[in-house]
Design a protein around this motif. Structure first.
Motif, PDB file in Angstrom:
ATOM      1  N   ARG A 102      36.651  53.714  34.943  1.00 40.51           N
ATOM      2  CA  ARG A 102      37.651  54.610  35.547  1.00 40.51           C
ATOM      3  C   ARG A 102      37.713  54.295  37.034  1.00 40.51           C
ATOM      4  N   LEU A 103      38.943  54.039  37.526  1.00 36.87           N
ATOM      5  CA  LEU A 103      39.153  53.703  38.939  1.00 36.87           C
ATOM      6  C   LEU A 103      40.316  54.505  39.505  1.00 36.87           C
ATOM      7  N   PRO A 104      40.279  54.825  40.796  1.00 34.09           N
ATOM      8  CA  PRO A 104      41.495  55.358  41.421  1.00 34.09           C
ATOM      9  C   PRO A 104      42.573  54.282  41.384  1.00 34.09           C
ATOM     10  N   PHE A 105      43.773  54.668  40.992  1.00 34.41           N
ATOM     11  CA  PHE A 105      44.899  53.744  40.978  1.00 34.41           C
ATOM     12  C   PHE A 105      45.402  53.651  42.409  1.00 34.41           C
ATOM     13  N   ARG A 106      45.126  52.547  43.074  1.00 32.09           N
ATOM     14  CA  ARG A 106      45.433  52.399  44.500  1.00 32.09           C
ATOM     15  C   ARG A 106      46.936  52.420  44.723  1.00 32.09           C
TER      16      ARG A 106
ATOM     17  N   ARG B 196      48.102  48.088  32.683  1.00 32.05           N
ATOM     18  CA  ARG B 196      46.980  47.173  32.909  1.00 32.05           C
ATOM     19  C   ARG B 196      46.952  46.905  34.414  1.00 32.05           C
ATOM     20  N   TRP B 197      45.753  46.720  34.966  1.00 27.03           N
ATOM     21  CA  TRP B 197      45.623  46.546  36.407  1.00 27.03           C
ATOM     22  C   TRP B 197      44.611  45.448  36.692  1.00 27.03           C
ATOM     23  N   SER B 198      45.091  44.345  37.263  1.00 32.12           N
ATOM     24  CA  SER B 198      44.205  43.261  37.709  1.00 32.12           C
ATOM     25  C   SER B 198      43.902  43.498  39.179  1.00 32.12           C
ATOM     26  N   THR B 199      42.647  43.373  39.546  1.00 29.61           N
ATOM     27  CA  THR B 199      42.263  43.684  40.919  1.00 29.61           C
ATOM     28  C   THR B 199      41.172  42.741  41.401  1.00 29.61           C
ATOM     29  N   SER B 200      41.123  42.550  42.700  1.00 29.10           N
ATOM     30  CA  SER B 200      40.063  41.733  43.301  1.00 29.10           C
ATOM     31  C   SER B 200      39.566  42.425  44.562  1.00 29.10           C
ATOM     32  N   PHE B 201      38.364  42.075  44.949  1.00 30.03           N
ATOM     33  CA  PHE B 201      37.713  42.686  46.106  1.00 30.03           C
ATOM     34  C   PHE B 201      37.498  41.633  47.182  1.00 30.03           C
ATOM     35  N   PRO B 202      37.466  42.053  48.443  1.00 27.91           N
ATOM     36  CA  PRO B 202      37.121  41.107  49.506  1.00 27.91           C
ATOM     37  C   PRO B 202      35.680  40.662  49.311  1.00 27.91           C
TER      38      PRO B 202
ATOM     39  N   THR C  72      29.577  37.879  47.691  1.00 27.19           N
ATOM     40  CA  THR C  72      29.967  37.952  46.281  1.00 27.19           C
ATOM     41  C   THR C  72      31.455  38.240  46.189  1.00 27.19           C
ATOM     42  N   SER C  73      32.175  37.449  45.397  1.00 27.11           N
ATOM     43  CA  SER C  73      33.601  37.679  45.151  1.00 27.11           C
ATOM     44  C   SER C  73      33.774  38.110  43.704  1.00 27.11           C
ATOM     45  N   ILE C  74      34.558  39.174  43.511  1.00 20.97           N
ATOM     46  CA  ILE C  74      34.710  39.767  42.187  1.00 20.97           C
ATOM     47  C   ILE C  74      36.178  40.061  41.929  1.00 20.97           C
ATOM     48  N   GLU C  75      36.635  39.743  40.726  1.00 20.49           N
ATOM     49  CA  GLU C  75      37.951  40.171  40.270  1.00 20.49           C
ATOM     50  C   GLU C  75      37.859  40.466  38.780  1.00 20.49           C
ATOM     51  N   PHE C  76      38.693  41.413  38.336  1.00 18.89           N
ATOM     52  CA  PHE C  76      38.680  41.796  36.928  1.00 18.89           C
ATOM     53  C   PHE C  76      39.980  42.493  36.594  1.00 18.89           C
ATOM     54  N   THR C  77      40.207  42.718  35.307  1.00 17.91           N
ATOM     55  CA  THR C  77      41.387  43.425  34.815  1.00 17.91           C
ATOM     56  C   THR C  77      40.936  44.568  33.923  1.00 17.91           C
ATOM     57  N   ILE C  78      41.564  45.734  34.131  1.00 18.00           N
ATOM     58  CA  ILE C  78      41.301  46.896  33.294  1.00 18.00           C
ATOM     59  C   ILE C  78      42.603  47.243  32.578  1.00 18.00           C
TER      60      ILE C  78
ATOM     61  N   ALA D  79      34.078  50.870  47.247  1.00 21.15           N
ATOM     62  CA  ALA D  79      34.604  49.698  46.533  1.00 21.15           C
ATOM     63  C   ALA D  79      36.128  49.768  46.505  1.00 21.15           C
ATOM     64  N   VAL D  80      36.756  49.211  47.547  1.00 23.74           N
ATOM     65  CA  VAL D  80      38.210  49.269  47.695  1.00 23.74           C
ATOM     66  C   VAL D  80      38.774  47.861  47.530  1.00 23.74           C
ATOM     67  N   PRO D  81      39.661  47.651  46.555  1.00 22.33           N
ATOM     68  CA  PRO D  81      40.228  46.315  46.339  1.00 22.33           C
ATOM     69  C   PRO D  81      41.071  45.855  47.522  1.00 22.33           C
ATOM     70  N   ASN D  82      41.175  44.536  47.660  1.00 18.12           N
ATOM     71  CA  ASN D  82      42.060  43.998  48.700  1.00 18.12           C
ATOM     72  C   ASN D  82      43.338  43.419  48.099  1.00 18.12           C
TER      73      ASN D  82
END
Length: 196
Positions: free
Chosen positions: A72-76, A43-49, A186-192, A8-11
């Protein structure tokens, strides 16, 4: 604490710094004074392909659980950080804008703008930005200057994540939403946001 699969790698992502301090203004002469307080965080907003149905449902399931348990996510990183050895906190009870670390690779140059995270006694990672270059001497010890104050007096010998820093916290908002296309993607985006 919920983690996403390695695949699960954000784009795209938008990191943000949340300042716990403030500015005090005098009502008499409008002079301003910056007040710094511990607790600044990220804070980190991220989205996935677009994801296949199989991968999309896994991420959706984990985000629903993360709404309750945290994420918990790796901070890209925009560029890979060099191998750091086996760094650990060098001395308990540290505070302020620096972190003493041992077990670093001698000769390693830790650059301004690199990132690190350190887990608390309870295992929660706290993300920090590095404020100045430092070259590690032959003994593998260095004091790393930070852009924001430490939020936790980390225990001695706690591992320091320099190569793969983590961001950990709450998934923002009271609902989780995702979109499904006619192509069954499926398209997903969220903020942590980091939590105390």
């Amino acid at each position: 604490m919920i983690e996403l699969p390695d695949w699960a790698v954000p784009n795209a992502s938008t990191p943000a710094f949340i300042d716990a301090g403030g500015v005090m203004r005098s009502p008499i002469n409008t002079a301003a004074l910056k007040v710094n307080r511990p607790g600044s965080h990220y804070r980190w907003s991220t989205s996935f392909p677009p994801l296949s149905p199989e991968r999309g449902r896994v991420i959706v399931s984990r985000l629903i659980r993360a709404q309750r348990e945290g994420l918990r996510l790796p901070f890209r990183l925009p560029e890979p950080q060099p191998p750091a050895g086996a760094p650990v906190v060098d001395g308990a009870g540290q505070s302020g804008l620096s972190l003493a670390v041992r077990g670093l690779t001698p000769g390693l140059v830790i650059r301004e703008g690199y990132w690190l995270s350190v887990p608390s006694f309870a295992g929660q990672h706290f993300l920090h930005n590095i404020a100045a270059d430092v070259t590690v001497p032959a003994n593998g010890r260095a004091v790393i200057l930070l852009s924001e104050m430490l939020r936790e007096p980390f225990l001695n010998s706690t591992p320091v994540a320099l190569e793969k820093p983590m961001i950990e916290g709450l998934v923002e908002g009271s609902e989780r939403a995702w979109s499904l296309s006619l192509e069954h993607l499926t398209s997903i985006e969220f903020t942590i946001e980091e939590a105390r």
